[in-house]
Design an enzyme around this catalytic site. Structure first.
Site, PDB file in Angstrom:
ATOM      1  N   ALA A 609      36.230  -0.381  73.364  1.00 13.39           N
ATOM      2  CA  ALA A 609      36.390  -1.386  74.438  1.00 13.39           C
ATOM      3  C   ALA A 609      37.306  -2.499  73.947  1.00 13.39           C
ATOM      4  O   ALA A 609      38.472  -2.261  73.673  1.00 13.39           O
ATOM      5  CB  ALA A 609      35.035  -1.902  74.890  1.00 13.39           C
ATOM      6  N   GLY A 662      25.255  -0.143  83.890  1.00 12.61           N
ATOM      7  CA  GLY A 662      26.684   0.154  83.748  1.00 12.61           C
ATOM      8  C   GLY A 662      27.130   0.555  82.362  1.00 12.61           C
ATOM      9  O   GLY A 662      28.333   0.534  82.064  1.00 12.61           O
ATOM     10  N   LYS A 680      36.340   9.867  70.645  1.00  9.48           N
ATOM     11  CA  LYS A 680      36.720   8.625  69.960  1.00  9.48           C
ATOM     12  C   LYS A 680      37.032   8.867  68.485  1.00  9.48           C
ATOM     13  O   LYS A 680      38.026   8.350  67.968  1.00  9.48           O
ATOM     14  CB  LYS A 680      35.598   7.594  70.103  1.00  9.48           C
ATOM     15  N   GLY A 795      30.923  -2.491  78.404  1.00  9.49           N
ATOM     16  CA  GLY A 795      30.837  -3.585  79.366  1.00  9.49           C
ATOM     17  C   GLY A 795      32.187  -3.884  79.977  1.00  9.49           C
ATOM     18  O   GLY A 795      33.225  -3.757  79.318  1.00  9.49           O
TER      19      GLY A 795
END
Length: 813
Positions: A609, A662, A680, A795
């Site tokens: 992220a 979420g 990843k 997030g």
């Protein structure tokens, strides 16, 4: 004594003429004034059109004549609600003469250059008459003088050459005792034999300069519809601004390359006399404008302006038979001179193997035919090739007297164009180094001018044009962050980030000037239907500099189009892991395209992220460090699940909570199967230079066979309930060993694996809470105490911030 010239737009309507009269009134209070005026805006073109229609035996020339007549009488009626008989009589008489001339052209079916000069001269005669007569009715001390009585030329109709000796004597003699204001028609003259002639394109400027030079006035004022000569075309570059001072040479260079405010021959009569030319705006008379003098007064500016010529054809004569043979250039340009074709650009290879030159594209076919005929013998012997013609081109030029004393100007110019995928077809630079010219495709002109203007004039502020596909949760956060930080980026990083296009799965919107981020969502109510290819085509067609495509979807079809964006030198920022975890050949191709087309391809959010994991690894590799191993918890969703799952809360409910908040994909099987983590660690291995496929990664799943084989999401959740004992067993084992369950990705010795592990107390992973991610890099420089990157790994906010960081990184390059 002052000489003022007003162009066609300045006298284009009654309102504009009143502005002109107000300026003349103010100027005449200080000194005597000579006012040179053009035809009313658009009239010259209408006169030529009427002439062509008459020549072609098309009776609609009479309709065109009536339009011309109506325009002039409408102007008179608006200027003078009760026009006097003299003005209507004079104008009516001139219009009758015009009609008779058009009738004659119709009858003899011919429009010679001589007749054409007589025809177009009516425009200036009519406008000067109307302006002078209007001023008389308002009590001005004004006289109308016919420029044809003063300016004498040869018989080269449409481009007459001035006899300066006779002309200067005429002007000096007439203006010995001038009226307070004298109005003259521009553009028109008369030959020594008494025939009407014109001074060619920009002739009204030329008329004013001839008079100014003959009378040696202190300054020549050219009044137009813009506030001076601009750094570049303000219609194409909104950030363009007027230049306060230019030298004569700079002004001529800019005018030659398309700056229509001034016509190059205008400068010549005043050049030797050092008479300044002041470009002023009729509609903003208080604006400073541009002063053109012999000496450049702005030594601090290296590049003074950027200009362009459109509708250019590039012709190339080449062949081995040209090498070492004198006379080829002479023969070539003699052919063009005989055809009266003007050459606006020349460059020649040092090998003498080719000569390349630019001309107006309307002359291209005629030039090719004439040159191929002239060199027919050499072509038949294959010593040279038939002339090659390329059309739909433009010339862009950097202009400035001070460029010769500064290194690297051409390098900055060409690198700026290259970074924006603007191909240069030919280059020319004069020995004086006051001009650097490049031939580019006409479709790239706007982008080229904007990119170069930004580079040389905008205090190094760089405009980024962003196109976002996917405006869900993360996309919305990204838009909000850009809106919040725009002012900061502009002030502190010199980056102007504009969102130009947005799309979701149903609609797409575009605003070339930038989307208003205060109400962007409302634009989707009346937006076009979205498509992946349609969005791409719109980005390409807009052809904006520093374009960045941002993919905030998980759509494989979107990922498959990255290649096309990169080939257009459009940078790509990817939130989706699909492209970088696809077949290694595809991953490598995207990296190669990014280098080849100088288009950054960034995907920091693929792994952590907003965490700088890929960037950290890239810096280690680039600095020469060797990665020994990578061990990481890379799934915020799985970390959330195993931090909240216990013997007091079942696994099904924990996964449901993660999805509700979420942290998982809509299909939680993607997260829980470990495939997301495998992708990843695959990306990190590839960033470390390892050729690896997803199948090479060992995936030790903690799910049951029933979980993995479920057909739908609902079925999957049912199996979680059924297999609760299995998950409780995993939890119990970890608790018994005083360990925490973590889903760990590992890379070592060219091999990678992912799976659930029991992490003992004291390990860096043990206290990893919530949705946090952590990566440990053991390298040659960090052999015992690893380099650790830790923080929120899931997030919308942090993912958006990672995308935003990639956008800023691209802008900072």
């Amino acid at each position: 004594m002052k000489v003022l010239k007003f162009g066609g737009t300045s006298v284009g309507s009654s309102q504009n003429i009143n502005k002109v009269i107000a300026i003349l009134k103010e100027k005449s209070q200080e000194d005597t004034v000579i006012c040179v005026v053009s035809a009313i805006g658009g009239i010259t073109d209408k006169l030529l059109k009427a002439g062509q229609l008459a020549k072609n035996k098309d009776k609609s020339y009479l309709n065109e004549f009536e339009i011309i007549k109506d325009i002039h009488f409408k102007t008179i009626s608006e200027l003078l609600p009760k026009p006097s008989k003299p003005i209507t009589t004079v104008v009516e008489d001139k219009l009758n003469q015009l009609k008779e001339l058009l009738n004659g052209i119709y009858l003899i079916n011919e429009l010679s250059p001589k007749t054409s000069d007589k025809l177009v001269s009516f425009g200036e005669h009519l406008s000067s008459t109307i302006i002078a007569e209007t001023m008389k009715t308002q009590g001005f001390d004004v006289e109308l003088k016919n420029s044809q009585d003063l300016i004498v030329t040869d018989d080269n109709f449409t481009r007459a050459q001035v006899n300066f000796e006779v002309t200067n004597n005429n002007i000096k003699s007439y203006f010995k005792t001038p009226k307070q204001i004298t109005v003259l028609p521009g553009f028109v003259a008369k030959s020594t034999s008494g025939e009407p002639t014109t001074l060619g394109r920009g002739g009204s400027d030329f008329t004013a300069a001839i008079i100014a030079a003959a009378l040696k006035v202190d300054q020549l004022e050219i009044w137009t519809d813009v506030s001076g000569m601009y750094t570049t075309n303000p219609k194409l570059v909104k950030q363009a601004f007027p230049i306060d001072n230019l030298s004569y040479q700079e002004a001529m260079e800019l005018s030659h390359f398309g700056a229509k405010v001034l016509y190059p021959p205008t400068v010549q009569p005043v050049l030797d006399l050092d008479i300044p030319i002041h470009i002023k705006n009729t509609f903003d008379p208080d604006a400073i404008g541009t002063v053109i003098t012999k000496q450049d007064n702005e030594k601090n500016l290296t590049v003074k302006g950027i200009s362009n010529i459109n509708d250019v054809a590039l012709l190339t004569l080449e062949g081995s038979g040209m090498i070492g043979i004198p006379g080829f250039s002479k023969r070539l340009f003699e052919v063009l001179a005989n055809e009266k074709i003007n050459v606006i650009f020349i460059t020649q290879a040092s090998s003498e193997h080719s000569i390349c030159f630019g001309i107006d594209k309307s002359d291209a076919e005629r030039a090719k035919k004439a040159i191929d005929t002239a060199f027919d013998y050499e072509i038949s012997l294959h010593k040279i090739n038939p002339i090659a013609v390329e059309k739909d081109l433009s010339i862009i030029a950097l202009v400035g007297d001070n460029m010769k004393s500064h290194q690297g100007i051409s390098g900055k110019m060409f690198s700026t164009l290259g970074k924006n995928n603007i191909n240069i077809r030919a280059i020319a630079q004069g020995a004086s180094e006051k001009n650097i010219s490049a031939v580019v495709s006409e479709k790239d002109v706007k982008k080229a001018l904007n990119a170069l203007h930004e580079r040389f004039f905008e205090s190094n502020t760089k405009q980024l044009n962003v196109f976002i596909t996917g405006v869900g949760n993360v996309g919305e956060k990204l838009i909000e962050q850009i809106k919040q930080q725009r002012s900061y980026l502009k002030k502190n990083l010199k980056l102007d980030v504009r969102i130009i296009g947005l799309s979701n799965s149903r609609k797409m919107v575009f605003k070339p000037e930038g989307i208003d981020l205060n109400n962007w969502a409302s634009l989707f109510h009346h937006a076009d239907k979205s498509s992946i290819e349609g969005f791409y085509q719109k980005v390409v067609n807009l052809n904006l500099r520093n374009s960045i495509f941002v993919d905030v979807t998980a759509n494989e079809d979107v990922a498959n189009i990255y290649e096309k964006y990169l080939k257009q030198s459009v940078a790509v920022v990817a939130c989706s892991k699909i492209a970088c975890s696809s077949a290694f050949a595809n991953y490598k191709k995207l990296q190669d395209l990014s280098l080849k087309y100088n288009a950054p391809f960034l995907y920091e959010t693929n792994v952590g992220a907003g965490l700088p994991i890929i960037n950290t690894l890239s810096n280690l590799v680039a600095s020469g460090d060797k990665v020994i191993s990578i061990k990481a918890v890379l799934s915020g969703s799985l970390n959330f699940v195993f931090n909240n799952f216990s013997d007091k809360k079942n696994f099904h409910d924990t996964v449901k909570q993660a999805q509700f908040e979420g942290y998982t994909e809509p299909d939680p099987r993607i997260d829980l199967s470990g495939i997301d983590v495998a992708r990843k660690i695959l990306i990190l291995a590839r960033e470390n230079g390892i050729e690896m496929e997803i199948e090479d990664i060992k995936n030790k799943s903690f799910l049951t066979k029933k979980n993995l084989e479920s057909d739908t999401v609902d079925d999957f959740y049912e199996t979680l309930i059924e297999d609760e004992a299995h998950f409780q067993k995993l939890y119990a084992s970890a608790k018994a060993n005083n360990c925490q369950l973590k889903y760990v990705a590992e890379y070592k010795n060219g091999k990678a694996s992912v799976g659930l592990q029991e992490i003992p107390e004291g390990h860096p992973f043990y206290n990893l809470e919530g949705k946090d991610n952590i990566v440990m890099f053991h390298t040659q420089r960090y052999p015992e105490q690893p380099l650790i990157v830790k923080g929120a790994g899931a997030g919308a906010d942090v993912t958006a911030s990672g995308l935003f960081a990639d956008i800023i990184k691209i802008g900072s390059k």
